[in-house]
Design an enzyme around this catalytic site. Sequence first.
Site, mmCIF file in Angstrom:
data_model
loop_
_atom_site.group_PDB
_atom_site.id
_atom_site.type_symbol
_atom_site.label_atom_id
_atom_site.label_comp_id
_atom_site.label_asym_id
_atom_site.label_seq_id
_atom_site.Cartn_x
_atom_site.Cartn_y
_atom_site.Cartn_z
ATOM 1 N N GLY A 149 18.231 9.083 -34.994
ATOM 2 C CA GLY A 149 17.779 9.913 -33.880
ATOM 3 C C GLY A 149 18.600 9.639 -32.630
ATOM 4 O O GLY A 149 18.793 10.528 -31.796
ATOM 5 N N ALA A 150 19.082 8.407 -32.529
ATOM 6 C CA ALA A 150 19.839 8.049 -31.324
ATOM 7 C C ALA A 150 21.151 8.844 -31.249
ATOM 8 O O ALA A 150 21.654 9.120 -30.158
ATOM 9 C CB ALA A 150 20.104 6.552 -31.294
ATOM 10 N N GLY A 187 0.815 -1.221 0.000
ATOM 11 C CA GLY A 187 0.000 0.000 0.000
ATOM 12 C C GLY A 187 0.841 1.259 0.000
ATOM 13 O O GLY A 187 1.741 1.440 -0.812
ATOM 14 N N GLY A 188 0.531 2.141 0.981
ATOM 15 C CA GLY A 188 1.251 3.408 1.074
ATOM 16 C C GLY A 188 2.748 3.209 1.252
ATOM 17 O O GLY A 188 3.557 4.058 0.848
HETATM 18 C C1 HXC Z 1 -2.161 -2.823 11.412
HETATM 19 C C2 HXC Z 1 -0.802 -4.561 10.828
HETATM 20 C C3 HXC Z 1 -0.806 -4.136 9.490
HETATM 21 C C4 HXC Z 1 -1.545 -2.972 9.164
HETATM 22 C C5 HXC Z 1 0.423 -5.889 9.632
HETATM 23 N N1 HXC Z 1 -0.052 -5.653 10.874
HETATM 24 N N2 HXC Z 1 -0.049 -4.997 8.770
HETATM 25 N N3 HXC Z 1 -1.480 -3.906 11.787
HETATM 26 N N4 HXC Z 1 -2.202 -2.361 10.165
HETATM 27 N N5 HXC Z 1 -1.561 -2.487 7.924
HETATM 28 C C6 HXC Z 1 0.239 -6.411 12.081
HETATM 29 C C7 HXC Z 1 -0.410 -7.767 12.104
HETATM 30 O O1 HXC Z 1 -1.720 -7.672 12.598
HETATM 31 C C8 HXC Z 1 0.505 -8.512 13.047
HETATM 32 O O2 HXC Z 1 0.177 -8.127 14.368
HETATM 33 C C9 HXC Z 1 1.859 -7.944 12.761
HETATM 34 O O3 HXC Z 1 1.628 -6.677 12.119
HETATM 35 C C10 HXC Z 1 2.668 -8.790 11.805
HETATM 36 O O4 HXC Z 1 1.871 -9.091 10.687
HETATM 37 P P1 HXC Z 1 1.755 -10.561 10.088
HETATM 38 O O5 HXC Z 1 0.639 -10.554 9.134
HETATM 39 O O6 HXC Z 1 1.732 -11.548 11.191
HETATM 40 O O7 HXC Z 1 3.157 -10.686 9.339
HETATM 41 P P2 HXC Z 1 3.495 -11.348 7.946
HETATM 42 O O8 HXC Z 1 2.888 -12.698 7.864
HETATM 43 O O9 HXC Z 1 4.956 -11.251 7.803
HETATM 44 O O10 HXC Z 1 2.771 -10.470 6.833
HETATM 45 C C11 HXC Z 1 3.176 -9.130 6.653
HETATM 46 C C12 HXC Z 1 2.210 -8.416 5.700
HETATM 47 C C13 HXC Z 1 0.750 -8.638 6.163
HETATM 48 C C14 HXC Z 1 2.371 -8.979 4.306
HETATM 49 C C15 HXC Z 1 2.598 -6.944 5.659
HETATM 50 O O11 HXC Z 1 0.667 -8.331 7.554
HETATM 51 C C16 HXC Z 1 -0.240 -7.796 5.424
HETATM 52 O O12 HXC Z 1 -0.672 -8.143 4.312
HETATM 53 N N6 HXC Z 1 -0.638 -6.657 6.020
HETATM 54 C C17 HXC Z 1 -1.621 -5.788 5.436
HETATM 55 C C18 HXC Z 1 -1.079 -5.057 4.268
HETATM 56 C C19 HXC Z 1 -2.035 -4.036 3.718
HETATM 57 O O13 HXC Z 1 -2.935 -4.394 2.950
HETATM 58 N N7 HXC Z 1 -1.936 -2.780 4.278
HETATM 59 C C20 HXC Z 1 -2.831 -1.719 3.991
HETATM 60 C C21 HXC Z 1 -2.433 -1.144 2.698
HETATM 61 S S1 HXC Z 1 -3.450 0.188 2.235
HETATM 62 P P3 HXC Z 1 0.355 -9.103 15.619
HETATM 63 O O14 HXC Z 1 -0.210 -8.322 16.761
HETATM 64 O O15 HXC Z 1 -0.389 -10.350 15.299
HETATM 65 O O16 HXC Z 1 1.838 -9.339 15.737
HETATM 66 C C22 HXC Z 1 -2.501 1.526 2.435
HETATM 67 C C23 HXC Z 1 -3.178 2.769 2.083
HETATM 68 C C24 HXC Z 1 -2.275 3.834 1.617
HETATM 69 O O17 HXC Z 1 -1.401 1.462 2.862
HETATM 70 C C25 HXC Z 1 -2.653 4.259 0.259
HETATM 71 C C26 HXC Z 1 -1.641 5.078 -0.397
HETATM 72 C C27 HXC Z 1 -1.797 5.222 -1.878
#
Ligand code: HXC
Length: 514
Positions: free
Chosen positions: A404-405, A169-170
């Site tokens: 052109g290059a 994401g961000g």
């Molecule tokens: C809150 C989060 C989080 C998030 C991970 N965690 N991502 N908490 N917000 N975005 C937390 C999990 O709950 C977990 O907490 C700990 O971090 C570790 O995550 P895991 O999933 O256990 O780790 P892993 O298996 O290594 O996977 C990592 C990951 C996955 C691939 C990043 O966590 C994931 O897909 N996260 C979401 C990604 C996402 O979609 N983010 C939002 C994007 S939108 P605990 O307490 O269990 O340890 C965005 C908007 C911006 O960013 C737009 C801009 C253009």
Amino acid sequence: MKDKIQDLLKKKEIAKLGGGEEKIKDQHNKGKLSARERIELFVDEGTFEEIDMFVEHRAHDFGLDKMKILGDGVVTGFAKINGRPAALFSQDFTVFGGSLSETHAEKIIKIMNIAMKSGIPIIGLSDSGGARIQEGVNSLGGYADIFLLNTLASGVIPQISVILGPCAGGAVYSPAITDFIFMVRNSSYMFVTGPNVVKTVTHENVSFEDLGGAETHAVKSGVAHFIYNNEIETLLNVRRLLSYLPLNFMDKPVDVSFNAGDIFPDERLDVIIPDTPNKPYNMKEVINLLVDKQDFFEVHQNYAENIIVGFGRIGGMSLGIVANQPQVLAGVLDINASVKGARFVRFCDAFNIPLLVLVDVPGFLPGTEQEWNGIIRHGAKLLFAFCEATVPKVTVIIRKAYGGAYDVMNSKHIRGDFNFAWPSAEIAVMGPKGAVEIIFKKEIAKSENPETEIENKLEEYIKKFANPYIAAERGYIDDIILPRDTKSKLINVFHLLKTKVDKNPRKKHSNIPL
Ligand code: HXC
């Protein structure tokens, strides 16, 4: 007072543990370092000054009010790197997966503002699950604030992103606005949406690695500029990159000491070009013989390999080098090579890094695939970037400079300061065979012996055009030089150009063909 000091020290110790020892162990088990271990490895020993260690998030929903961690998932501060100042932030995956809350964003913004005001590079060590989901629009707003500041800082201070974990994401759009992205094989990932979302939306089954791993971004997408095998190697190479850069757009790159005795006619350069014009050779060998200590720091090494870009020093001076690679696709300019080259040229121009251009290019790549995907628009980016650049610009035509290059690759016509050619240079509208088949089409058709006719015309064409003398006659080439003398010529002209001043007309900003 003693108690208060003890209390402070205790709090600092707690803050340093981030999400706790268990989670740090998890990081290590994944082959990753903790946010603080990375900083320690990266900066000059004992120089890191942390700020905002006591910041906590302000969220209440989903039980977050009971889950506060000092520092809120990012370590920020400033330090010395190679003895020069830099600002940095390092996201802590042990705290909510390094996700970005409102306060986490505020910390990054504060250190970025310090970097902007002080005119020093900012380096982001990213390891983040993106916007902190529980904070909703507050975390989205935090990202937008960072994107804005990344954009305002672009061209003011170097911005470097080091991806050291899964970034979604961000967490990928901020690095995308910065100047360079580093990734680590098998432990860092970048994607707008992860494999699960991809499966739901497009029904594709794809692994983390294939979707957004380091190889994918270094080879296929071009998102990553540098990839390495582990975090330590990666961080050491970020230091190496910084050694070629100035602190900001008003600064100049640092010259390093250079032994004048190291300049000598290098006859290895005289024999590098094969006798047959269509036979490839490795342009990196030419570059390595020109740069000091054969030390060339290549950018985008595995992407669009038909053009080579990177940093090196000649006579101790830091230069950006752009070169065609005859060994890959004959060094032709296609869409990816044009975009790769253009971005590098614009970076160097923004940060006062002189450009050395080594030319051996048969032209732009023909074909429907290229035309339909916009080679006109993308090729124009490279042309635009060279035209717009006001840094010292020196070209050496090694062999082919066709069509052109020829114009695009920093010709005299687009403000090349010094344009040299080796005696092997061929400067023409196109290669001999194509040219002869077009301009002598009727004669060849009428001839009783077309093969001999083509041979004769080829000989005539090569004699007339496949050399650098006509261009030199008109002053488009300043000198035809012996390959063995190239390095000493370059040192002399880049020294001369140290005081070069050139400007573009006053405007709000240019409109590069994006
Ligand atoms: C809150 C989060 C989080 C998030 C991970 N965690 N991502 N908490 N917000 N975005 C937390 C999990 O709950 C977990 O907490 C700990 O971090 C570790 O995550 P895991 O999933 O256990 O780790 P892993 O298996 O290594 O996977 C990592 C990951 C996955 C691939 C990043 O966590 C994931 O897909 N996260 C979401 C990604 C996402 O979609 N983010 C939002 C994007 S939108 P605990 O307490 O269990 O340890 C965005 C908007 C911006 O960013 C737009 C801009 C253009």
